[in-house]
Design an enzyme around this catalytic site. Sequence first.
Site, PDB file in Angstrom:
ATOM      1  N   ASP A  49       0.839  -1.196   0.000  1.00 14.88           N
ATOM      2  CA  ASP A  49       0.000   0.000   0.000  1.00 14.88           C
ATOM      3  C   ASP A  49       0.877   1.251   0.000  1.00 14.88           C
ATOM      4  OD1 ASP A  49      -2.009   1.877   0.306  1.00 14.88           O
ATOM      5  OD2 ASP A  49      -2.437   1.365   2.375  1.00 14.88           O
ATOM      6  N   ASP A  52       3.788   1.408  -3.553  1.00 14.76           N
ATOM      7  CA  ASP A  52       3.423   1.935  -4.869  1.00 14.76           C
ATOM      8  C   ASP A  52       3.578   3.451  -4.938  1.00 14.76           C
ATOM      9  OD1 ASP A  52       1.173   2.527  -3.335  1.00 14.76           O
ATOM     10  OD2 ASP A  52      -0.195   1.322  -4.538  1.00 14.76           O
ATOM     11  N   GLY A  53       3.165   4.144  -3.886  1.00 16.76           N
ATOM     12  CA  GLY A  53       3.298   5.600  -3.861  1.00 16.76           C
ATOM     13  C   GLY A  53       4.742   6.056  -3.776  1.00 16.76           C
ATOM     14  N   ARG A  57       6.576   8.325  -6.726  1.00 11.62           N
ATOM     15  CA  ARG A  57       7.183   9.638  -6.493  1.00 11.62           C
ATOM     16  C   ARG A  57       8.699   9.622  -6.714  1.00 11.62           C
ATOM     17  NH1 ARG A  57       3.124   9.227  -2.866  1.00 11.62           N
ATOM     18  NH2 ARG A  57       4.438   8.401  -1.216  1.00 11.62           N
ATOM     19  N   ASP A  70      -4.855   3.777  -7.336  1.00  7.42           N
ATOM     20  CA  ASP A  70      -4.279   3.501  -6.016  1.00  7.42           C
ATOM     21  C   ASP A  70      -5.274   3.701  -4.881  1.00  7.42           C
ATOM     22  OD1 ASP A  70      -2.146   2.879  -4.122  1.00  7.42           O
ATOM     23  OD2 ASP A  70      -2.207   5.016  -3.672  1.00  7.42           O
ATOM     24  N   ASP A  74      -6.802   0.760  -2.636  1.00  5.64           N
ATOM     25  CA  ASP A  74      -6.599   0.793  -1.185  1.00  5.64           C
ATOM     26  C   ASP A  74      -7.904   0.510  -0.455  1.00  5.64           C
ATOM     27  OD1 ASP A  74      -3.978   1.472  -1.698  1.00  5.64           O
ATOM     28  OD2 ASP A  74      -4.190   3.567  -1.094  1.00  5.64           O
TER      29      ASP A  74
END
Length: 176
Positions: A49, A52-53, A57, A70, A74
Amino acid sequence: MSFKDIFLLPNLITLIRFFSAIYLFIYFIPEDFNSYILIFIIALIGLSDSLDGIVARKFNLVSKLGIILDPLTDRVVFIILLFWLSSIIPQYFLYAVLIREVLVLLGSIYVLLTGSSINVSQKGKFATVFLFVLICLYVLNSTISIPFLDQFSIVVIIFYFYVAFEYLYNLIYKSG
């Protein structure tokens, strides 16, 4: 949005999390695993979770698809996980988190429909981490008794709702 965005690493991580949760829900029950393996699976879901972010970035792989995929994944994965673990977690916890997730979903729909933007808060990330830790503690509690687990659960739920209300407040009063 482009079809090739599906193959960006952050989106692949998101899709793997999504399909893995569905596979887990359909083909297994929590009792198929010992507590420690189950905690490991939940931790992997929680880490993916965040992963991926971070990847999106760090490597400048943010895409329009990922921005929608996303948070939707989630919510869906988290709800699937809660129902899958419903034999282990207390019902009040399940319902409280579901109500909160519906509130956040409504806020997300508002953001999509209005084109508003809102920054994800650090508090929200901490609340999610606390929630995954709490779920792991409930799994562990099915093996060994953990004192004050219900009290910790209530504190986490209150904090989780606080973050949701802050999110909704910022949507309504700061984006308009």
